[in-house]
Scaffold this motif. Structure first.
Motif, PDB file in Angstrom:
ATOM      1  N   ASP A 108       0.832  -1.205   0.000  1.00  0.00           N
ATOM      2  CA  ASP A 108       0.000   0.000   0.000  1.00  0.00           C
ATOM      3  C   ASP A 108       0.869   1.258   0.000  1.00  0.00           C
ATOM      4  O   ASP A 108       0.598   2.209  -0.735  1.00  0.00           O
ATOM      5  N   ALA A 109       1.900   1.261   0.828  1.00  0.00           N
ATOM      6  CA  ALA A 109       2.785   2.434   0.905  1.00  0.00           C
ATOM      7  C   ALA A 109       3.498   2.660  -0.422  1.00  0.00           C
ATOM      8  O   ALA A 109       3.625   3.799  -0.884  1.00  0.00           O
ATOM      9  N   LEU A 110       3.982   1.582  -1.035  1.00  0.00           N
ATOM     10  CA  LEU A 110       4.670   1.729  -2.327  1.00  0.00           C
ATOM     11  C   LEU A 110       3.708   2.194  -3.405  1.00  0.00           C
ATOM     12  O   LEU A 110       4.082   2.963  -4.292  1.00  0.00           O
ATOM     13  N   SER A 111       2.490   1.731  -3.323  1.00  0.00           N
ATOM     14  CA  SER A 111       1.485   2.179  -4.289  1.00  0.00           C
ATOM     15  C   SER A 111       1.276   3.681  -4.161  1.00  0.00           C
ATOM     16  O   SER A 111       1.225   4.400  -5.157  1.00  0.00           O
ATOM     17  N   VAL A 112       1.170   4.160  -2.924  1.00  0.00           N
ATOM     18  CA  VAL A 112       1.032   5.601  -2.700  1.00  0.00           C
ATOM     19  C   VAL A 112       2.269   6.319  -3.215  1.00  0.00           C
ATOM     20  O   VAL A 112       2.172   7.341  -3.893  1.00  0.00           O
ATOM     21  N   PHE A 113       3.458   5.767  -2.914  1.00  0.00           N
ATOM     22  CA  PHE A 113       4.703   6.399  -3.379  1.00  0.00           C
ATOM     23  C   PHE A 113       4.720   6.475  -4.902  1.00  0.00           C
ATOM     24  O   PHE A 113       5.015   7.515  -5.473  1.00  0.00           O
ATOM     25  N   ASN A 114       4.390   5.361  -5.555  1.00  0.00           N
ATOM     26  CA  ASN A 114       4.415   5.333  -7.020  1.00  0.00           C
ATOM     27  C   ASN A 114       3.378   6.257  -7.635  1.00  0.00           C
ATOM     28  O   ASN A 114       3.674   7.014  -8.553  1.00  0.00           O
ATOM     29  N   HIS A 115       2.162   6.174  -7.135  1.00  0.00           N
ATOM     30  CA  HIS A 115       1.075   6.882  -7.805  1.00  0.00           C
ATOM     31  C   HIS A 115       0.900   8.318  -7.337  1.00  0.00           C
ATOM     32  O   HIS A 115       0.486   9.159  -8.126  1.00  0.00           O
ATOM     33  N   GLU A 116       1.194   8.589  -6.101  1.00  0.00           N
ATOM     34  CA  GLU A 116       0.983   9.943  -5.603  1.00  0.00           C
ATOM     35  C   GLU A 116       2.259  10.788  -5.704  1.00  0.00           C
ATOM     36  O   GLU A 116       2.272  11.828  -6.349  1.00  0.00           O
ATOM     37  N   LEU A 152       5.452  10.088  -6.997  1.00  0.00           N
ATOM     38  CA  LEU A 152       6.140  10.131  -8.297  1.00  0.00           C
ATOM     39  C   LEU A 152       5.334  10.888  -9.345  1.00  0.00           C
ATOM     40  O   LEU A 152       5.895  11.684 -10.107  1.00  0.00           O
ATOM     41  N   GLU A 153       4.026  10.640  -9.384  1.00  0.00           N
ATOM     42  CA  GLU A 153       3.205  11.355 -10.364  1.00  0.00           C
ATOM     43  C   GLU A 153       3.198  12.854 -10.084  1.00  0.00           C
ATOM     44  O   GLU A 153       3.287  13.667 -11.008  1.00  0.00           O
ATOM     45  N   HIS A 154       3.096  13.210  -8.799  1.00  0.00           N
ATOM     46  CA  HIS A 154       3.092  14.626  -8.437  1.00  0.00           C
ATOM     47  C   HIS A 154       4.409  15.291  -8.845  1.00  0.00           C
ATOM     48  O   HIS A 154       4.411  16.355  -9.490  1.00  0.00           O
ATOM     49  N   PHE A 155       5.524  14.672  -8.472  1.00  0.00           N
ATOM     50  CA  PHE A 155       6.825  15.252  -8.808  1.00  0.00           C
ATOM     51  C   PHE A 155       7.054  15.274 -10.317  1.00  0.00           C
ATOM     52  O   PHE A 155       7.627  16.220 -10.841  1.00  0.00           O
ATOM     53  N   PHE A 178       4.785  15.589 -12.635  1.00  0.00           N
ATOM     54  CA  PHE A 178       3.970  16.674 -13.166  1.00  0.00           C
ATOM     55  C   PHE A 178       4.616  18.026 -12.856  1.00  0.00           C
ATOM     56  O   PHE A 178       4.728  18.884 -13.730  1.00  0.00           O
ATOM     57  N   GLU A 179       5.052  18.198 -11.617  1.00  0.00           N
ATOM     58  CA  GLU A 179       5.653  19.468 -11.195  1.00  0.00           C
ATOM     59  C   GLU A 179       6.972  19.733 -11.931  1.00  0.00           C
ATOM     60  O   GLU A 179       7.307  20.883 -12.210  1.00  0.00           O
ATOM     61  N   ALA A 180       7.720  18.687 -12.227  1.00  0.00           N
ATOM     62  CA  ALA A 180       9.015  18.857 -12.899  1.00  0.00           C
ATOM     63  C   ALA A 180       8.849  19.262 -14.358  1.00  0.00           C
ATOM     64  O   ALA A 180       9.761  19.832 -14.948  1.00  0.00           O
ATOM     65  N   ASN A 181       7.694  18.969 -14.932  1.00  0.00           N
ATOM     66  CA  ASN A 181       7.398  19.362 -16.305  1.00  0.00           C
ATOM     67  C   ASN A 181       8.508  18.950 -17.268  1.00  0.00           C
ATOM     68  O   ASN A 181       9.083  19.765 -17.975  1.00  0.00           O
ATOM     69  N   ASN A 182       8.846  17.649 -17.244  1.00  0.00           N
ATOM     70  CA  ASN A 182       9.872  17.044 -18.099  1.00  0.00           C
ATOM     71  C   ASN A 182      11.290  17.500 -17.785  1.00  0.00           C
ATOM     72  O   ASN A 182      12.199  17.270 -18.571  1.00  0.00           O
ATOM     73  N   LEU A 231      13.093  16.697 -11.139  1.00  0.00           N
ATOM     74  CA  LEU A 231      12.441  15.485 -10.660  1.00  0.00           C
ATOM     75  C   LEU A 231      13.372  14.716  -9.717  1.00  0.00           C
ATOM     76  O   LEU A 231      12.979  14.336  -8.611  1.00  0.00           O
ATOM     77  N   MET A 232      14.608  14.498 -10.136  1.00  0.00           N
ATOM     78  CA  MET A 232      15.564  13.757  -9.310  1.00  0.00           C
ATOM     79  C   MET A 232      15.862  14.501  -8.008  1.00  0.00           C
ATOM     80  O   MET A 232      15.947  13.903  -6.940  1.00  0.00           O
ATOM     81  N   PHE A 233      15.979  15.824  -8.106  1.00  0.00           N
ATOM     82  CA  PHE A 233      16.247  16.626  -6.915  1.00  0.00           C
ATOM     83  C   PHE A 233      15.121  16.443  -5.889  1.00  0.00           C
ATOM     84  O   PHE A 233      15.374  16.209  -4.712  1.00  0.00           O
ATOM     85  N   TRP A 234      13.869  16.551  -6.341  1.00  0.00           N
ATOM     86  CA  TRP A 234      12.740  16.423  -5.416  1.00  0.00           C
ATOM     87  C   TRP A 234      12.648  15.021  -4.829  1.00  0.00           C
ATOM     88  O   TRP A 234      12.342  14.845  -3.656  1.00  0.00           O
ATOM     89  N   LEU A 235      12.907  14.028  -5.650  1.00  0.00           N
ATOM     90  CA  LEU A 235      12.834  12.653  -5.151  1.00  0.00           C
ATOM     91  C   LEU A 235      13.939  12.377  -4.132  1.00  0.00           C
ATOM     92  O   LEU A 235      13.701  11.775  -3.079  1.00  0.00           O
ATOM     93  N   TRP A 236      15.146  12.820  -4.420  1.00  0.00           N
ATOM     94  CA  TRP A 236      16.243  12.621  -3.467  1.00  0.00           C
ATOM     95  C   TRP A 236      15.978  13.399  -2.175  1.00  0.00           C
ATOM     96  O   TRP A 236      16.260  12.930  -1.089  1.00  0.00           O
TER      97      TRP A 236
END
Length: 190
Positions: A94-102, A104-107, A109-113, A118-123
């Motif tokens: 469940d936690a990984l699903s939230v991580f993947n879908h919420e 990663l998708e949010h970051f 979208f925000e990174a706009n390609n 994207l990598m900065f926010w994830l790290w």
């Protein structure tokens, strides 16, 4: 209960005039129920030997046999550990699903390609999770949960970084691979 079955009337707790057996206890069921209840009353606590669910019958029988009781305890421990493992796996999924879908998708979208954003926010998110795990002010259960999830989240992130890296030109690809390698080596090492 036997008295109620014999007279065919079981009073409702809140409305004593209402019969809970109404429409449920025909004459055939009434006779069967009387016989079963009489049998149970004759057996006393030994009636628990008739229960087929949850090993109750086995526990009743084991009262006379220490070896049987020990086997039941061991069996119960195994069942408990399997149930606990299943629950932990479900929580991690469940936690990984939230991580993947919420996250990663949010970051994404925000990174706009912009791969670097994207990598900065994830790290940064992973660093925050590690800080929470190491914090003495954090609830112990939260620390434990996050410390269990962190390796799975890092693995998930590594897969996402690799997928992003493959799509990039060689210089960016090598930078992402090197940065990811250094980050995860640092995480694994200490």
């Amino acid at each position: 209960m036997l008295k109620w079955v014999k007279c065919g009337f079981c009073p409702n707790y809140f409305i004593p005039e209402e019969n809970l057996f109404d429409g449920r206890l025909n004459s055939s069921n009434q006779i069967k129920s009387e016989k079963r209840l009489e049998k149970i009353l004759k057996l006393g606590f030994d009636c628990l030997r008739l229960v087929k669910k949850n090993n109750i019958s086995d526990y009743m029988k084991s009262r006379k046999s220490p070896e049987c009781l020990q086997q039941l305890r061991e069996s119960s421990t195994i069942v408990y550990k399997k149930a606990l493992c299943t629950a932990e796996i479900s929580i991690i999924e469940d936690a990984l699903s939230v991580f993947n879908h919420e996250i990663l998708e949010h970051f994404s979208f925000e990174a706009n390609n912009n791969t670097f954003k994207l990598m900065f926010w994830l790290w940064k998110t992973l660093n925050r999770i590690q800080q929470i795990c190491a914090s003495s002010n954090t609830d112990r259960e939260t620390q434990k949960s996050l410390s269990l999830l962190l390796p799975h989240i890092c693995t998930c992130l590594a897969g996402n970084i690799s997928a992003k890296a493959i799509q990039q030109i060689p210089q960016i690809r090598y930078f992402l691979f090197l940065g990811s390698f250094m980050y995860f080596f640092k995480y694994i090492k200490g």
